[in-house]
Design a protein around this motif. Structure first.
Motif, PDB file in Angstrom:
ATOM      1  N   PRO A 220      25.938  94.900  38.298  1.00  0.00           N
ATOM      2  CA  PRO A 220      26.286  95.781  39.357  1.00  0.00           C
ATOM      3  C   PRO A 220      26.338  97.095  38.536  1.00  0.00           C
ATOM      4  N   ALA A 221      26.432  97.560  40.111  1.00  0.00           N
ATOM      5  CA  ALA A 221      26.398  99.458  38.834  1.00  0.00           C
ATOM      6  C   ALA A 221      27.943  99.515  38.393  1.00  0.00           C
ATOM      7  N   ASN A 222      28.168 100.133  37.545  1.00  0.00           N
ATOM      8  CA  ASN A 222      29.331 100.822  36.771  1.00  0.00           C
ATOM      9  C   ASN A 222      29.795 101.101  37.733  1.00  0.00           C
ATOM     10  N   GLY A 223      31.223 100.486  37.564  1.00  0.00           N
ATOM     11  CA  GLY A 223      32.646 100.982  38.111  1.00  0.00           C
ATOM     12  C   GLY A 223      33.821  98.973  38.633  1.00  0.00           C
ATOM     13  N   VAL A 224      34.770  99.181  39.422  1.00  0.00           N
ATOM     14  CA  VAL A 224      35.762  98.656  39.629  1.00  0.00           C
ATOM     15  C   VAL A 224      35.478  97.336  40.716  1.00  0.00           C
ATOM     16  N   TYR A 225      35.269  96.169  40.448  1.00  0.00           N
ATOM     17  CA  TYR A 225      34.933  95.651  41.821  1.00  0.00           C
ATOM     18  C   TYR A 225      36.182  94.046  41.877  1.00  0.00           C
ATOM     19  N   ILE A 226      36.731  94.292  42.877  1.00  0.00           N
ATOM     20  CA  ILE A 226      37.761  92.863  43.850  1.00  0.00           C
ATOM     21  C   ILE A 226      36.510  91.454  43.329  1.00  0.00           C
ATOM     22  N   THR A 227      37.478  90.363  42.519  1.00  0.00           N
ATOM     23  CA  THR A 227      36.212  89.597  42.128  1.00  0.00           C
ATOM     24  C   THR A 227      36.920  88.262  42.113  1.00  0.00           C
ATOM     25  N   LYS A 228      36.739  87.072  42.307  1.00  0.00           N
ATOM     26  CA  LYS A 228      36.760  85.848  42.086  1.00  0.00           C
ATOM     27  C   LYS A 228      36.236  84.942  41.125  1.00  0.00           C
ATOM     28  N   THR A 229      37.230  84.677  40.187  1.00  0.00           N
ATOM     29  CA  THR A 229      37.591  84.769  39.013  1.00  0.00           C
ATOM     30  C   THR A 229      36.820  82.613  38.675  1.00  0.00           C
ATOM     31  N   LEU A 230      36.416  81.559  38.209  1.00  0.00           N
ATOM     32  CA  LEU A 230      36.030  80.357  38.423  1.00  0.00           C
ATOM     33  C   LEU A 230      36.028  80.102  36.962  1.00  0.00           C
ATOM     34  N   ASP A 232      37.043  76.130  34.878  1.00  0.00           N
ATOM     35  CA  ASP A 232      37.159  74.635  34.953  1.00  0.00           C
ATOM     36  C   ASP A 232      37.291  74.234  35.984  1.00  0.00           C
ATOM     37  N   GLY A 233      36.749  74.428  37.352  1.00  0.00           N
ATOM     38  CA  GLY A 233      36.484  73.692  38.666  1.00  0.00           C
ATOM     39  C   GLY A 233      37.511  75.082  39.202  1.00  0.00           C
ATOM     40  N   LYS A 234      38.554  76.044  38.857  1.00  0.00           N
ATOM     41  CA  LYS A 234      39.056  76.329  39.716  1.00  0.00           C
ATOM     42  C   LYS A 234      39.499  77.950  40.602  1.00  0.00           C
ATOM     43  N   PHE A 235      39.133  78.635  41.037  1.00  0.00           N
ATOM     44  CA  PHE A 235      39.180  79.642  42.131  1.00  0.00           C
ATOM     45  C   PHE A 235      40.458  80.463  41.424  1.00  0.00           C
ATOM     46  N   TYR A 236      40.516  81.908  41.047  1.00  0.00           N
ATOM     47  CA  TYR A 236      41.336  82.796  40.402  1.00  0.00           C
ATOM     48  C   TYR A 236      41.287  84.025  40.646  1.00  0.00           C
ATOM     49  N   ASN A 237      42.470  85.086  41.599  1.00  0.00           N
ATOM     50  CA  ASN A 237      41.734  86.381  41.737  1.00  0.00           C
ATOM     51  C   ASN A 237      41.864  86.901  40.827  1.00  0.00           C
ATOM     52  N   SER A 238      40.459  87.874  40.702  1.00  0.00           N
ATOM     53  CA  SER A 238      40.777  89.072  39.111  1.00  0.00           C
ATOM     54  C   SER A 238      40.219  90.165  40.043  1.00  0.00           C
ATOM     55  N   MET A 239      39.992  91.114  39.375  1.00  0.00           N
ATOM     56  CA  MET A 239      39.319  92.536  38.658  1.00  0.00           C
ATOM     57  C   MET A 239      38.919  92.393  37.922  1.00  0.00           C
ATOM     58  N   THR A 240      37.184  93.072  38.618  1.00  0.00           N
ATOM     59  CA  THR A 240      36.239  93.002  36.963  1.00  0.00           C
ATOM     60  C   THR A 240      35.647  94.418  37.117  1.00  0.00           C
ATOM     61  N   ASN A 241      35.217  95.220  36.087  1.00  0.00           N
ATOM     62  CA  ASN A 241      34.632  96.508  35.309  1.00  0.00           C
ATOM     63  C   ASN A 241      33.824  96.122  34.656  1.00  0.00           C
ATOM     64  N   VAL A 242      32.453  96.947  35.391  1.00  0.00           N
ATOM     65  CA  VAL A 242      31.812  96.806  34.551  1.00  0.00           C
ATOM     66  C   VAL A 242      31.606  97.964  34.321  1.00  0.00           C
ATOM     67  N   GLY A 243      30.368  98.322  32.974  1.00  0.00           N
ATOM     68  CA  GLY A 243      30.521  99.087  32.859  1.00  0.00           C
ATOM     69  C   GLY A 243      31.042  99.355  30.352  1.00  0.00           C
ATOM     70  N   TYR A 244      30.512 101.210  30.391  1.00  0.00           N
ATOM     71  CA  TYR A 244      30.990 101.778  29.369  1.00  0.00           C
ATOM     72  C   TYR A 244      32.466 101.738  28.337  1.00  0.00           C
ATOM     73  N   ASN A 245      33.378 101.741  29.180  1.00  0.00           N
ATOM     74  CA  ASN A 245      34.616 102.462  29.115  1.00  0.00           C
ATOM     75  C   ASN A 245      34.536 103.805  28.761  1.00  0.00           C
ATOM     76  N   PRO A 246      34.030 104.425  29.205  1.00  0.00           N
ATOM     77  CA  PRO A 246      34.182 106.174  28.776  1.00  0.00           C
ATOM     78  C   PRO A 246      35.811 107.034  28.202  1.00  0.00           C
ATOM     79  N   THR A 247      36.763 105.768  28.854  1.00  0.00           N
ATOM     80  CA  THR A 247      38.310 106.884  28.939  1.00  0.00           C
ATOM     81  C   THR A 247      37.927 106.699  27.154  1.00  0.00           C
ATOM     82  N   PHE A 248      37.695 105.273  26.558  1.00  0.00           N
ATOM     83  CA  PHE A 248      37.821 105.309  24.853  1.00  0.00           C
ATOM     84  C   PHE A 248      36.360 105.669  24.365  1.00  0.00           C
ATOM     85  N   GLU A 249      36.608 105.116  23.391  1.00  0.00           N
ATOM     86  CA  GLU A 249      34.601 105.368  22.599  1.00  0.00           C
ATOM     87  C   GLU A 249      33.775 104.523  23.287  1.00  0.00           C
ATOM     88  N   ASP A 250      32.676 105.564  24.023  1.00  0.00           N
ATOM     89  CA  ASP A 250      31.903 104.575  24.552  1.00  0.00           C
ATOM     90  C   ASP A 250      31.217 104.044  23.987  1.00  0.00           C
TER      91      ASP A 250
END
Length: 311
Positions: A220-230, A232-250
């Motif tokens: 997906p495009a760089n950004g922050v997403y609301i996600t579900k994470t599976l 061991d067969g169980k779903f958990y609420n989660s938040m996911t970042n996709v990208g290069y962490n530009p605030t720190f060293e890219d």
């Protein structure tokens, strides 16, 4: 469902088959309509149902440097198809020698001699053989010649738009995951093992599970997403970042980092699957780590509200 690889098995079908033909590179709503037609017609006619597929996307062999991003891995394809009443998933090896087969040779050598086909189910735009010279009309002619029936499935639309893997790839790449869901019939997901990262999340109070998806998989495009994470067969609420962490060293490599809400287990080395539900915001570089933490707190509040959970 039995999974067969042509280069690992000398299996000969001793039964007549109905075969679904196509790339099935997304297993989206259109693909599933075709496969369900295949299963229904095969059962009605006493045939074994077979989805015929390739271990590698043909375009990635023919175009070489122009890679077609994939919407799902081979294993995810197996997992999804194992949930329905399909008899066989047959993986053939597409290479340059195979690509030079004429349309009729493909039908004769593969479909007739190897699969004992009596029914072919294809999409309206199906093409086969050298340089895609064969189309659905020619397949019907060959069906009459070699004794198998051909069903051509009409295009499936959603909101007046033909569902296609190309369109879904565009939506995922642009971060339009909610629209992609409508065309896929499921949330787009990525599966990979959790690996060691730079542990930046731990230092700012939001530890993350870092994964490196397969090379050709659509991200997906760089950004922050609301996600579900599976896990061991169980779903958990989660938040996911996709990208290069530009605030720190890219970073040079695009990262997928998932913060699993209210979760404190050690999952390094485990395989997890992250399902993308909704994009919160684009990735951006913040003036300071403090500003980043403030924004992540806002993102987390939005995620919690989405899931209906308190602070």
């Amino acid at each position: 469902m039995q999974v067969i690889y042509s280069n690992r098995s000398d299996i000969n079908f001793n039964c007549s088959t109905g075969v679904g033909l196509g790339n099935f590179d997304g297993l989206h709503i259109g693909h599933m309509a075709l496969i369900n037609t295949l299963i229904r017609e095969a059962k009605l006619n006493g045939l074994s149902s077979v989805v015929y597929n390739f271990t590698k996307h043909p375009e990635n062999i023919l175009r070489k440097k122009l890679i077609t991003p994939l919407l799902l891995t081979e294993q995810k394809k197996i997992d999804l198809l194992s949930e329905i009443c399909l008899d066989y998933l047959y993986f053939d090896e597409f290479n340059e020698v195979f690509s030079r087969l004429s349309p009729e040779d493909f039908v004769r050598l593969i479909l007739i001699n190897r699969l004992h086909i009596k029914l072919a189910v294809v999409g309206y735009d199906y093409r086969f053989g050298y340089q895609g010279q064969g189309d659905t009309d020619f397949l019907k002619e060959l069906g009459k010649k070699y004794g198998f029936r051909v069903i051509v499935v009409s295009p499936i639309t959603c909101e007046n738009e033909i569902i296609s893997s190309t369109r879904i790839r565009e939506l995922v790449i642009n971060g339009e995951l909610e629209t992609a869901y409508k065309l896929l019939g499921r949330n787009y997901s990525i599966t990979a093992k959790v690996v060691n990262g730079r542990r930046v999340g731990n230092t700012i109070g939001y530890p993350t599970a870092n994964i490196h998806p397969e090379r050709f998989l659509v991200l997906p495009a760089n950004g922050v997403y609301i996600t579900k994470t599976l896990i061991d067969g169980k779903f958990y609420n989660s938040m996911t970042n996709v990208g290069y962490n530009p605030t720190f060293e890219d970073c040079k490599q695009k990262n997928v980092e998932t913060h699993i809400i209210d979760f404190n287990q050690d999952i390094y080395g485990k395989k997890i699957e992250v399902f993308f539900l909704k994009k919160i915001r684009n990735e951006r570089k913040f003036e300071s780590v403090e500003h980043l933490i403030q924004q992540i707190s806002k993102d987390m509040l939005e995620a919690r509200e989405y899931f209906g959970i308190g602070q």
